[in-house]
Design a protein around this motif. Structure first.
Motif, mmCIF file in Angstrom:
data_model
loop_
_atom_site.group_PDB
_atom_site.id
_atom_site.type_symbol
_atom_site.label_atom_id
_atom_site.label_comp_id
_atom_site.label_asym_id
_atom_site.label_seq_id
_atom_site.Cartn_x
_atom_site.Cartn_y
_atom_site.Cartn_z
ATOM 1 N N MET A 1 -33.890 -6.894 -40.732
ATOM 2 C CA MET A 1 -32.670 -7.206 -39.988
ATOM 3 C C MET A 1 -32.360 -6.078 -39.015
ATOM 4 N N ALA A 2 -31.821 -6.412 -37.851
ATOM 5 C CA ALA A 2 -31.453 -5.419 -36.841
ATOM 6 C C ALA A 2 -29.938 -5.361 -36.733
ATOM 7 N N ASN A 3 -29.418 -4.157 -36.550
ATOM 8 C CA ASN A 3 -27.975 -3.990 -36.481
ATOM 9 C C ASN A 3 -27.620 -2.976 -35.418
ATOM 10 N N ASN A 4 -26.592 -3.268 -34.638
ATOM 11 C CA ASN A 4 -26.063 -2.312 -33.675
ATOM 12 C C ASN A 4 -24.868 -1.596 -34.290
ATOM 13 N N GLN A 115 -37.157 5.809 -46.341
ATOM 14 C CA GLN A 115 -37.732 5.020 -47.425
ATOM 15 C C GLN A 115 -36.896 5.325 -48.662
ATOM 16 N N THR A 116 -36.133 4.375 -49.107
ATOM 17 C CA THR A 116 -35.154 4.646 -50.157
ATOM 18 C C THR A 116 -35.306 3.717 -51.348
ATOM 19 N N THR A 117 -35.063 4.255 -52.524
ATOM 20 C CA THR A 117 -35.082 3.483 -53.767
ATOM 21 C C THR A 117 -33.730 3.662 -54.446
ATOM 22 N N PHE A 118 -33.117 2.536 -54.815
ATOM 23 C CA PHE A 118 -31.760 2.582 -55.363
ATOM 24 C C PHE A 118 -31.616 1.559 -56.483
ATOM 25 N N LYS A 125 -34.535 -1.195 -56.582
ATOM 26 C CA LYS A 125 -34.942 -1.866 -55.349
ATOM 27 C C LYS A 125 -35.259 -0.810 -54.302
ATOM 28 N N SER A 126 -36.083 -1.172 -53.329
ATOM 29 C CA SER A 126 -36.445 -0.247 -52.255
ATOM 30 C C SER A 126 -36.313 -0.920 -50.903
ATOM 31 N N ALA A 135 -32.734 4.260 -28.933
ATOM 32 C CA ALA A 135 -31.699 3.293 -29.312
ATOM 33 C C ALA A 135 -31.051 3.738 -30.618
ATOM 34 N N LEU A 136 -30.313 4.849 -30.546
ATOM 35 C CA LEU A 136 -29.673 5.388 -31.746
ATOM 36 C C LEU A 136 -28.597 4.456 -32.294
ATOM 37 N N ASN A 137 -28.143 3.529 -31.456
ATOM 38 C CA ASN A 137 -27.109 2.592 -31.894
ATOM 39 C C ASN A 137 -27.703 1.318 -32.483
ATOM 40 N N ASN A 138 -28.993 1.349 -32.792
ATOM 41 C CA ASN A 138 -29.635 0.166 -33.356
ATOM 42 C C ASN A 138 -30.585 0.581 -34.461
ATOM 43 N N TYR A 139 -30.445 0.001 -35.628
ATOM 44 C CA TYR A 139 -31.378 0.316 -36.713
ATOM 45 C C TYR A 139 -32.008 -0.957 -37.261
ATOM 46 N N GLN A 140 -33.254 -0.845 -37.676
ATOM 47 C CA GLN A 140 -33.989 -1.928 -38.319
ATOM 48 C C GLN A 140 -34.039 -1.638 -39.811
ATOM 49 N N ALA A 141 -33.657 -2.597 -40.626
ATOM 50 C CA ALA A 141 -33.638 -2.393 -42.073
ATOM 51 C C ALA A 141 -34.290 -3.577 -42.769
ATOM 52 N N ASN A 142 -35.165 -3.272 -43.717
ATOM 53 C CA ASN A 142 -35.877 -4.318 -44.449
ATOM 54 C C ASN A 142 -35.976 -3.969 -45.928
ATOM 55 N N LEU A 143 -35.588 -4.898 -46.780
ATOM 56 C CA LEU A 143 -35.815 -4.746 -48.216
ATOM 57 C C LEU A 143 -37.275 -5.020 -48.523
ATOM 58 N N LEU A 144 -37.835 -4.290 -49.468
ATOM 59 C CA LEU A 144 -39.230 -4.460 -49.856
ATOM 60 C C LEU A 144 -39.328 -5.310 -51.115
ATOM 61 N N ASP A 145 -40.473 -5.945 -51.282
ATOM 62 C CA ASP A 145 -40.673 -6.816 -52.449
ATOM 63 C C ASP A 145 -40.771 -6.016 -53.743
#
Length: 422
Positions: A1-4, A115-118, A125-126, A135-145
């Protein structure tokens, strides 16, 4: 997912323009400790030209829960003033600036990947979060399987790094020692550490004087306080000189500035006080409160008043010794700067110069602020004025002059009166 995030990329860089690469790296370490980590690792390698080709920071904290991503990565600050808000000044936890500190990587790299595990609902989950400098005002975030690790933690990997290995060793690591020495000492009993390429950060060369095991006891209640005093060679950056109150488990309960903080000298110090007395202590009032509190243990308690008095006595005794030693270095600096040469044609005779030097030395030991922030010309003028008053035997006028320059405490005024009237 992408977020501004709620501020433009250029706006983020503007807000963070006063950061340098040293401060930026420190932010990532603080983020780790803010996440309840007890160990933060920095690992890097460099190529044959000395440029870093790998840099990562790992902490064993609780990770970044993806349900909190908007809190962690959506900085809504629009000014530097806002960066100072919501930071607890009386505890060392939550030091980092929520959200914005994570974006300081643009000072030393082009891209960052978390790369985070919580734990989420008691399940590991990671996920990965990626941000680029364009583009510091935009981040891409993905949950891993699958989780990346069997325990929680966060690893930040930086790419296209602009730091030389030489900068890391000669500038950044010394900066980190001054930034974190007081904090690592505070959490020594809890085994906190910063590890750089497998080697724990050693800040012992930043210690001027170290004394632990100082015991203070309130005989009426048998309350015991265990003190540790550390004098540092360098400034502790924004932390300054503080007293830390710690319970018997080694947990910090409160901190506050010492009475000798910001005295215009280089007396950088920390006082760590450990006692079971602080477990259920109410730090909200002052020692002058007369109203009966819900808690028996407060700053108005006789035990705390005794402790405060003894700590101030300890700090003043240590400072006197330091200033006496440092005053000789100050006079040598004045000599090197040429401000003691009051006349190019006629040098001071030995007796007159000795009287002047002894007076300057004693004045500094009593109140260093008298000599602070003076230019070379101002030092020359001030010293020439002191010499003239000494020669003309107008020492009482000198005391009056000093009282108009700085606010003197009763003890300082008495010491100066004794000095000048001899």
């Amino acid at each position: 997912m992408a977020n501004n995030v709620n501020i433009t990329s250029s706006g983020i860089q503007k807000v963070l323009r006063n950061y340098n690469e040293k401060q930026a790296l420190a932010e990532y370490i603080w983020n780790g400790f803010d996440a309840n980590a007890d160990t933060v690792e920095i690992n890097f390698t460099a190529n044959e030209l000395g440029f870093m080709d790998r840099l990562e920071i790992y902490d064993n904290g609780y990770g970044i829960n993806f349900k909190n991503l908007k809190v962690k990565f959506d900085p809504f600050y629009e000014s530097e003033k806002a960066l100072q808000l919501a930071v607890n000044r009386n505890r060392s936890v939550m030091h980092g600036k929520n959200g914005v500190g994570r974006l300081t990587f643009f000072k030393f790299a082009n891209d960052a990947e978390w790369q985070t595990t919580f734990l989420h609902n008691n399940v590991l989950k990671s996920g990965r979060i990626m941000i680029g400098v364009s583009a510091l005002n935009n981040y891409q975030a993905n949950l891993l399987d699958m989780p990346l690790s069997e325990k929680t933690g966060t690893r930040v990997l930086f790419s296209n790094i602009k730091i030389l290995e030489e900068n890391m060793e000669q500038e950044i690591i010394p900066f980190l020692k001054a930034e974190f020495c007081w904090f690592l000492e505070l959490n020594k009993k809890r085994n906190y550490s910063i590890v750089i390429n497998g080697v724990p950060l050693d800040y012992s060369d930043n210690i001027q004087y170290y004394e632990e095991g100082i015991l203070l006891k309130d005989e009426s209640t048998q309350t015991l306080f265990k003190l540790k005093f550390v004098q540092w060679k360098e400034s502790l950056h924004k932390e300054l000189s503080k007293v830390y109150y710690i319970n018997e488990r080694g947990e910090e309960k409160f901190k506050e500035y010492t009475t000798l903080n910001k005295k215009a000298d280089e007396y950088f110090h920390s006082v760590y006080i450990e006692s079971e007395f602080f477990t259920d202590f109410d730090f909200s009032g002052t020692e002058f409160d007369t109203q009966v509190k819900l808690y028996n243990r407060s700053k108005s308690s006789p035990e705390y008043k005794l402790l405060s008095k003894k700590v101030n006595e300890l700090l003043r005794a240590k400072r006197k010794f330091f200033l006496k030693e440092y005053s000789s270095k100050l006079l040598q600096r004045f000599e090197n700067e040429g401000v003691l040469s009051l006349s190019d044609k006629e040098p001071l005779n030995p007796k007159r110069k000795e009287d002047l030097l002894n007076t300057l030395k004693a004045m500094y030991e009593i109140q260093p602020k008298i000599f602070s922030n003076l230019s070379i010309d101002q030092k020359k003028t001030f010293i020439a004025l002191i010499d003239a008053l000494l020669v003309s035997d107008q020492r009482s006028s000198l005391l009056h002059l000093l009282e108009n320059i700085v606010d003197l405490e009763e003890e300082e005024r008495a010491e100066l009166t004794t000095l000048l009237m001899e």
